[in-house]
Scaffold this motif. Sequence first.
Motif, mmCIF file in Angstrom:
data_model
loop_
_atom_site.group_PDB
_atom_site.id
_atom_site.type_symbol
_atom_site.label_atom_id
_atom_site.label_comp_id
_atom_site.label_asym_id
_atom_site.label_seq_id
_atom_site.Cartn_x
_atom_site.Cartn_y
_atom_site.Cartn_z
ATOM 1 N N PHE A 1 0.850 -1.114 0.034
ATOM 2 C CA PHE A 1 -0.032 0.134 0.016
ATOM 3 C C PHE A 1 0.757 1.119 -0.021
ATOM 4 O O PHE A 1 0.599 2.262 -0.702
ATOM 5 N N LYS A 2 1.821 1.131 0.974
ATOM 6 C CA LYS A 2 2.971 2.328 0.946
ATOM 7 C C LYS A 2 3.399 2.699 -0.495
ATOM 8 O O LYS A 2 3.719 3.795 -0.688
ATOM 9 N N ARG A 3 3.857 1.672 -1.090
ATOM 10 C CA ARG A 3 4.442 1.849 -2.417
ATOM 11 C C ARG A 3 3.681 1.926 -3.652
ATOM 12 O O ARG A 3 4.022 2.095 -4.634
ATOM 13 N N LYS A 4 2.419 1.777 -3.326
ATOM 14 C CA LYS A 4 1.289 2.163 -4.414
ATOM 15 C C LYS A 4 1.393 0.765 -5.575
ATOM 16 O O LYS A 4 1.680 1.054 -6.458
ATOM 17 N N MET A 5 1.767 -0.324 -4.724
ATOM 18 C CA MET A 5 2.200 -1.724 -5.647
ATOM 19 C C MET A 5 0.983 -2.707 -5.469
ATOM 20 O O MET A 5 0.449 -2.725 -4.308
ATOM 21 N N ARG A 6 0.863 -3.385 -6.654
ATOM 22 C CA ARG A 6 -0.376 -4.311 -6.321
ATOM 23 C C ARG A 6 0.334 -5.531 -5.865
ATOM 24 O O ARG A 6 1.651 -5.856 -6.293
ATOM 25 N N GLN A 7 -0.354 -6.652 -5.382
ATOM 26 C CA GLN A 7 0.206 -7.688 -5.093
ATOM 27 C C GLN A 7 0.414 -8.480 -6.238
ATOM 28 O O GLN A 7 1.800 -9.285 -6.452
ATOM 29 N N LYS A 8 -0.064 -8.282 -7.422
ATOM 30 C CA LYS A 8 0.153 -9.002 -8.769
ATOM 31 C C LYS A 8 1.485 -8.618 -9.266
ATOM 32 O O LYS A 8 2.235 -9.293 -10.031
ATOM 33 N N GLU A 9 2.024 -7.174 -9.103
ATOM 34 C CA GLU A 9 3.085 -6.770 -9.375
ATOM 35 C C GLU A 9 4.230 -7.424 -8.777
ATOM 36 O O GLU A 9 5.347 -7.749 -9.083
ATOM 37 N N LEU A 10 4.091 -7.620 -7.428
ATOM 38 C CA LEU A 10 5.207 -8.372 -6.491
ATOM 39 C C LEU A 10 5.228 -9.794 -6.871
ATOM 40 O O LEU A 10 6.348 -10.474 -7.158
ATOM 41 N N ALA A 11 4.152 -10.515 -7.302
ATOM 42 C CA ALA A 11 4.187 -11.856 -7.788
ATOM 43 C C ALA A 11 5.068 -11.987 -9.146
ATOM 44 O O ALA A 11 5.793 -12.794 -9.337
ATOM 45 N N GLU A 12 4.779 -10.893 -10.080
ATOM 46 C CA GLU A 12 5.821 -10.927 -11.238
ATOM 47 C C GLU A 12 7.100 -10.833 -11.063
ATOM 48 O O GLU A 12 7.820 -11.435 -11.843
ATOM 49 N N ILE A 13 7.609 -9.990 -10.013
ATOM 50 C CA ILE A 13 8.868 -9.809 -9.661
ATOM 51 C C ILE A 13 9.466 -11.178 -9.281
ATOM 52 O O ILE A 13 10.460 -11.569 -9.439
ATOM 53 N N LEU A 14 8.807 -11.820 -8.356
ATOM 54 C CA LEU A 14 8.957 -12.994 -7.736
ATOM 55 C C LEU A 14 9.160 -14.325 -8.816
ATOM 56 O O LEU A 14 9.735 -15.211 -8.645
ATOM 57 N N GLY A 15 8.383 -14.044 -9.835
ATOM 58 C CA GLY A 15 8.054 -15.054 -11.047
ATOM 59 C C GLY A 15 7.336 -16.197 -10.512
ATOM 60 O O GLY A 15 7.373 -17.105 -10.874
ATOM 61 N N ILE A 16 6.264 -15.714 -9.637
ATOM 62 C CA ILE A 16 5.073 -16.779 -9.452
ATOM 63 C C ILE A 16 3.753 -16.239 -9.573
ATOM 64 O O ILE A 16 3.586 -15.335 -9.895
ATOM 65 N N SER A 17 2.940 -17.039 -9.416
ATOM 66 C CA SER A 17 1.518 -16.578 -9.893
ATOM 67 C C SER A 17 0.920 -15.917 -8.711
ATOM 68 O O SER A 17 1.398 -16.003 -7.503
ATOM 69 N N ASN A 18 -0.074 -14.985 -8.964
ATOM 70 C CA ASN A 18 -0.423 -14.231 -7.988
ATOM 71 C C ASN A 18 -1.028 -14.975 -6.866
ATOM 72 O O ASN A 18 -1.391 -14.855 -5.695
ATOM 73 N N ALA A 19 -1.924 -16.117 -7.386
ATOM 74 C CA ALA A 19 -2.565 -16.909 -6.338
ATOM 75 C C ALA A 19 -1.649 -17.568 -5.470
ATOM 76 O O ALA A 19 -1.794 -17.912 -4.174
ATOM 77 N N TYR A 20 -0.485 -18.176 -5.989
ATOM 78 C CA TYR A 20 0.465 -18.714 -5.148
ATOM 79 C C TYR A 20 1.011 -17.702 -4.039
ATOM 80 O O TYR A 20 1.474 -18.137 -2.857
ATOM 81 N N LEU A 21 1.417 -16.292 -4.527
ATOM 82 C CA LEU A 21 1.807 -15.409 -3.520
ATOM 83 C C LEU A 21 0.832 -15.358 -2.522
ATOM 84 O O LEU A 21 1.050 -15.273 -1.428
ATOM 85 N N SER A 22 -0.423 -15.248 -2.991
ATOM 86 C CA SER A 22 -1.567 -14.926 -1.888
ATOM 87 C C SER A 22 -1.607 -16.271 -0.800
ATOM 88 O O SER A 22 -1.948 -16.088 0.313
ATOM 89 N N ASP A 23 -1.279 -17.572 -1.361
ATOM 90 C CA ASP A 23 -1.386 -18.588 -0.349
ATOM 91 C C ASP A 23 -0.249 -18.440 0.303
ATOM 92 O O ASP A 23 -0.230 -18.630 1.593
ATOM 93 N N ILE A 24 0.980 -17.833 0.081
ATOM 94 C CA ILE A 24 2.258 -17.699 0.964
ATOM 95 C C ILE A 24 1.829 -16.832 1.983
ATOM 96 O O ILE A 24 2.223 -16.898 3.065
ATOM 97 N N ILE A 25 1.594 -15.505 1.756
ATOM 98 C CA ILE A 25 1.050 -14.323 2.401
ATOM 99 C C ILE A 25 0.198 -14.785 3.475
ATOM 100 O O ILE A 25 0.181 -14.292 4.632
#
Length: 63
Positions: A14-38
Amino acid sequence: MSEELGVKVRSELFKRKMRQKELAEILGISNAYLSDIINGRKDGPKAQEHVKHIQKILCIGGN
């Protein structure tokens, strides 16, 4: 730990005005998998490596 991780990640995104999907792309994983991890639904060795990477990218402390 996982609930705290989720709060930290969402707060930092939120502070970085960044979406979870963007973080997933940086990590090279799906947004769904990132959500499961978080949200603590995935916590195996590979997920823990992603957690370390997430903490490094977002500059949030571990444990």
